[in-house]
Design an enzyme around this catalytic site. Structure first.
Site, PDB file in Angstrom:
ATOM      1  N   ALA A  85      36.646  35.054  47.655  1.00 15.15           N
ATOM      2  CA  ALA A  85      35.630  34.362  47.456  1.00 15.15           C
ATOM      3  C   ALA A  85      35.913  33.235  46.235  1.00 15.15           C
ATOM      4  O   ALA A  85      37.400  33.453  45.454  1.00 15.15           O
ATOM      5  CB  ALA A  85      34.291  35.567  46.215  1.00 15.15           C
ATOM      6  N   HIS A 505      46.485  47.210  41.725  1.00 17.85           N
ATOM      7  CA  HIS A 505      47.040  46.524  40.779  1.00 17.85           C
ATOM      8  C   HIS A 505      48.272  46.095  41.472  1.00 17.85           C
ATOM      9  O   HIS A 505      49.365  46.741  41.088  1.00 17.85           O
ATOM     10  CB  HIS A 505      47.424  46.718  39.216  1.00 17.85           C
ATOM     11  CG  HIS A 505      45.859  47.047  38.501  1.00 17.85           C
ATOM     12  ND1 HIS A 505      45.989  48.360  37.512  1.00 17.85           N
ATOM     13  CD2 HIS A 505      44.510  46.422  38.328  1.00 17.85           C
ATOM     14  CE1 HIS A 505      45.034  48.424  36.802  1.00 17.85           C
ATOM     15  NE2 HIS A 505      43.853  47.515  37.806  1.00 17.85           N
ATOM     16  N   HIS A 548      44.402  46.956  31.887  1.00 20.55           N
ATOM     17  CA  HIS A 548      44.546  46.309  33.378  1.00 20.55           C
ATOM     18  C   HIS A 548      45.184  44.548  33.429  1.00 20.55           C
ATOM     19  O   HIS A 548      45.055  43.840  32.932  1.00 20.55           O
ATOM     20  CB  HIS A 548      42.876  46.398  33.972  1.00 20.55           C
ATOM     21  CG  HIS A 548      42.767  47.687  33.615  1.00 20.55           C
ATOM     22  ND1 HIS A 548      41.631  48.657  34.747  1.00 20.55           N
ATOM     23  CD2 HIS A 548      42.751  48.618  32.907  1.00 20.55           C
ATOM     24  CE1 HIS A 548      41.695  49.304  34.320  1.00 20.55           C
ATOM     25  NE2 HIS A 548      42.119  50.082  32.978  1.00 20.55           N
TER      26      HIS A 548
END
Ligand code: FAD
Length: 567
Positions: A85, A505, A548
């Protein structure tokens, strides 16, 4: 020739790509095209709903990449999710905004990336950030805190806490519990200043007032969409880069397939910036003739740049969870993290450190042999020693523990922060729509399993420590009948390997490192052997970070834009 020409083409309108497109198009005379395979999700409730994590999984905006069968982990494949997206994976991620430990970014420089260290990256974390603070009535009593010096306030990306933040005292009870653990896990007021060890409440990429997700498109594209020099082509797949005639590897455009199925070439007069994500950027390079000639020739692709390490060094983490009943019913939620160092995770850290150190040559040899010595054991061993040093001497967090109250349960998620296993991703066809072979080699090296096991034990210990112990009920998953209270490593190993998932990740498949030690891009993020192809996304990160990934992807992309602008 083509009817479309831009100064810069950015392949992939995701987290890294939109930052670069935004910053380059600040220069009015510079034209920028973003090519994005997905569409707009501006009004997609699965994206905007801050409580809807997971709702987008398996829908059309999820690439849902599949790995090969994982031979060290129950022989099963895994799904690695990624956003398809405008906004990329930032539109479906968990919105956690956590950076890295200073020493980890300094390690990027230690392996040969001159100028890439915490001090040079920190200003870019702040540059992108619009930190919204905690001065909202609904945050009273919630326990959220921060250090003003660690944040930026004038960037595009909103970071903060939303009105769904729980403020019933759990934060304070958990803090008391972590202080009662043996050894205690210190309270960390703000884990985003480069010191991550401890217990903290972390912010997210949310709009605090509107309570909607903040993603790369909402931050870096929609407010700027009227720029006439910034174009975005949605639902358009980049198939491969095209090359200028002659010997030098100079990209002059990108072959794309438009939403209507037509394939055309769009020209780039200055550079092509590949930002398709860690599982796609190396694939695009290979489809364009940059990679290992043995792989490329198998699929009839002519080698333009012989660079065998494209797609190697793949690093991901493994995610498991324990679930407990709660004595309290929660209608709101909140985000609590604990980052133990080795001294808090292992009862005998120095012995474990010594054992691991002795194994590093064998680990390196195993990684090299698994990829046919494309990456050299001597180089991998050096990287592993740096990683070992980070864990046992710099005391970076060695695991991450998340606690999420919801309804009548406490969910937890946990993972070892810095696995040693290295895998790879490569094409299996010259067809740009074909799936690549993705092999993270989860659990190939035993320290990775060991860290995962100790993190599970750490959670059991947390739930036995007062005052939190009195608020929690039974462990419902895996439960003591599946993994006994005194289970040894074997008992945990089978639960972990049969129930883990990718932590989503993936990094390092187009690693920023010196070429002679196996790098794919240099410190200006330019692909070795090319004059004008860069990669700006999670692929370039040479080591895993303890936060993260998104905050570091945003920061790297901010810096990349500055590097590109001065050239
Ligand atoms: P992306 O943002 O994925 O961008 C790549 C873009 O390229 C995509 O838009 C893709 O559609 C496009 N593309 C790919 N191939 C083509 C092609 N051939 N042609 C045209 N376009 C193409 N990180 C955090 O910091 N906090 C979290 O809470 C967190 N949770 C996560 C939860 C999930 C489920 C997932 C999957 C990831 C999570 N992450 C989280 C990780 C983080 O979101 C990603 O690492 C980061 O967004 C990756 O950015 P990127 O620029 O590398 O790639």
């Amino acid at each position: 020739s083509s009817e479309f020409t831009y100064d810069y083409i950015v392949v992939g309108g995701g987290t890294g790509g939109l930052v670069v497109a935004n910053r380059l198009s600040e220069q009015e005379t510079t034209s920028v095209l973003v090519i994005e395979a997905g569409g707009s999700v501006y009004n997609n409730i699965n994206v905007t709903d801050t409580g809807g994590y997971g709702n987008a999984f398996g829908t059309t905006i999820d690439w849902a990449y599949q790995t090969t069968d994982q031979e060290y982990a129950a022989g099963k494949p895994q799904i690695v999710r990624a956003g398809k997206a405008l906004g990329g994976t930032s539109t479906i991620n968990g919105m956690v905004y956590l950076r890295a430990q200073t020493a980890q970014i300094d390690a990027w420089e230690a392996i040969g990336n001159k100028g890439w260290n915490w001090n040079s990256l920190f200003p870019y974390y702040r540059k992108g950030e619009d930190f919204q603070g905690i001065h909202y009535s609904w945050l009273e009593g919630s326990g959220v805190a921060y250090d003003p010096a660690d944040h930026g306030y004038t960037g595009p990306l909103k970071v903060g806490w939303s009105s769904t933040q729980l403020n019933d005292g759990l934060a304070q009870q958990l803090n008391a519990t972590y202080q009662n653990m043996v050894p205690p896990v210190p309270y960390n007021k703000d884990p985003n200043g480069g010191q991550m060890v401890g217990y903290a409440l972390y912010p997210k990429t949310v709009d605090s007032i509107k309570n909607i997700r903040e993603d790369a498109a909402r931050a870096y594209y929609y407010p700027y969409q009227n720029r006439t020099n910034l174009h975005v082509w949605l639902n358009t797949n980049a198939n491969r880069l095209t090359w200028k005639d002659g010997d030098a590897a100079t990209a002059d455009g990108v072959e794309v397939t438009l939403a209507n199925g037509t394939t055309i070439v769009v020209k780039a007069s200055r550079e092509v910036i590949v930002a398709a994500g860690a599982l796609k950027s190396p694939v695009l390079l290979e489809l364009s003739g940059i990679g290992n000639p043995d792989i490329l020739s198998k699929y009839g692709i002519q080698t333009k740049v012989n660079l065998s390490t494209v797609g190697e060094n793949l690093q991901d983490q493994m995610n498991n969870g324990l679930v407990y009943d709660s004595m309290i019913s929660y209608s709101k939620s909140a985000d609590y993290v604990a980052y133990p160092s080795v001294n808090q995770l292992f009862t005998n850290a120095s012995a474990i450190g010594a054992q691991l150190y002795a194994k590093l040559p064998a680990y390196a040899a195993q990684v090299a042999s698994a990829n046919g010595n494309i990456t050299k054991a001597s180089n991998i061993e050096r990287f592993f020693k740096i990683q070992w040093h980070l864990i046992f001497k710099s005391h970076i967090p060695v695991a991450e523990i998340l606690l999420e109250p919801s309804g009548n349960t406490y969910d937890t998620e946990y993972w070892g922060s810095v696995p040693f296993s290295r895998g790879n991703v490569h094409i299996q066809s010259a067809d740009p729509t074909a799936a690549a072979s993705i092999d993270p080699k989860y659990f190939m090296l035993d320290f990775d399993l060991h860290a995962q096991i100790e993190a599970a034990r750490f959670i059991r210990k947390l739930f036995k420590t007062e005052p939190f112990a009195g608020m929690a009920g039974d462990e419902t998953s895996p439960g003591l009948s599946a993994v006994a209270a005194n289970a040894g490593d074997e008992g945990w190993a089978s639960f972990i390997k049969n129930n883990y998932r990718s932590n989503f990740h993936p990094i390092s498949t187009v690693a920023m490192m010196p070429k002679e030690v196996g790098g794919v891009v240099d410190t200006s993020l330019k692909v070795y052997g090319t004059s004008n192809v860069r990669v700006v996304d999670a692929s370039v990160m040479p080591f895993q970070v303890c936060g993260h990934l998104q905050s570091t992807v945003y920061a790297v992309a901010e810096r990349a834009a500055d590097i590109i602008k001065v050239e």
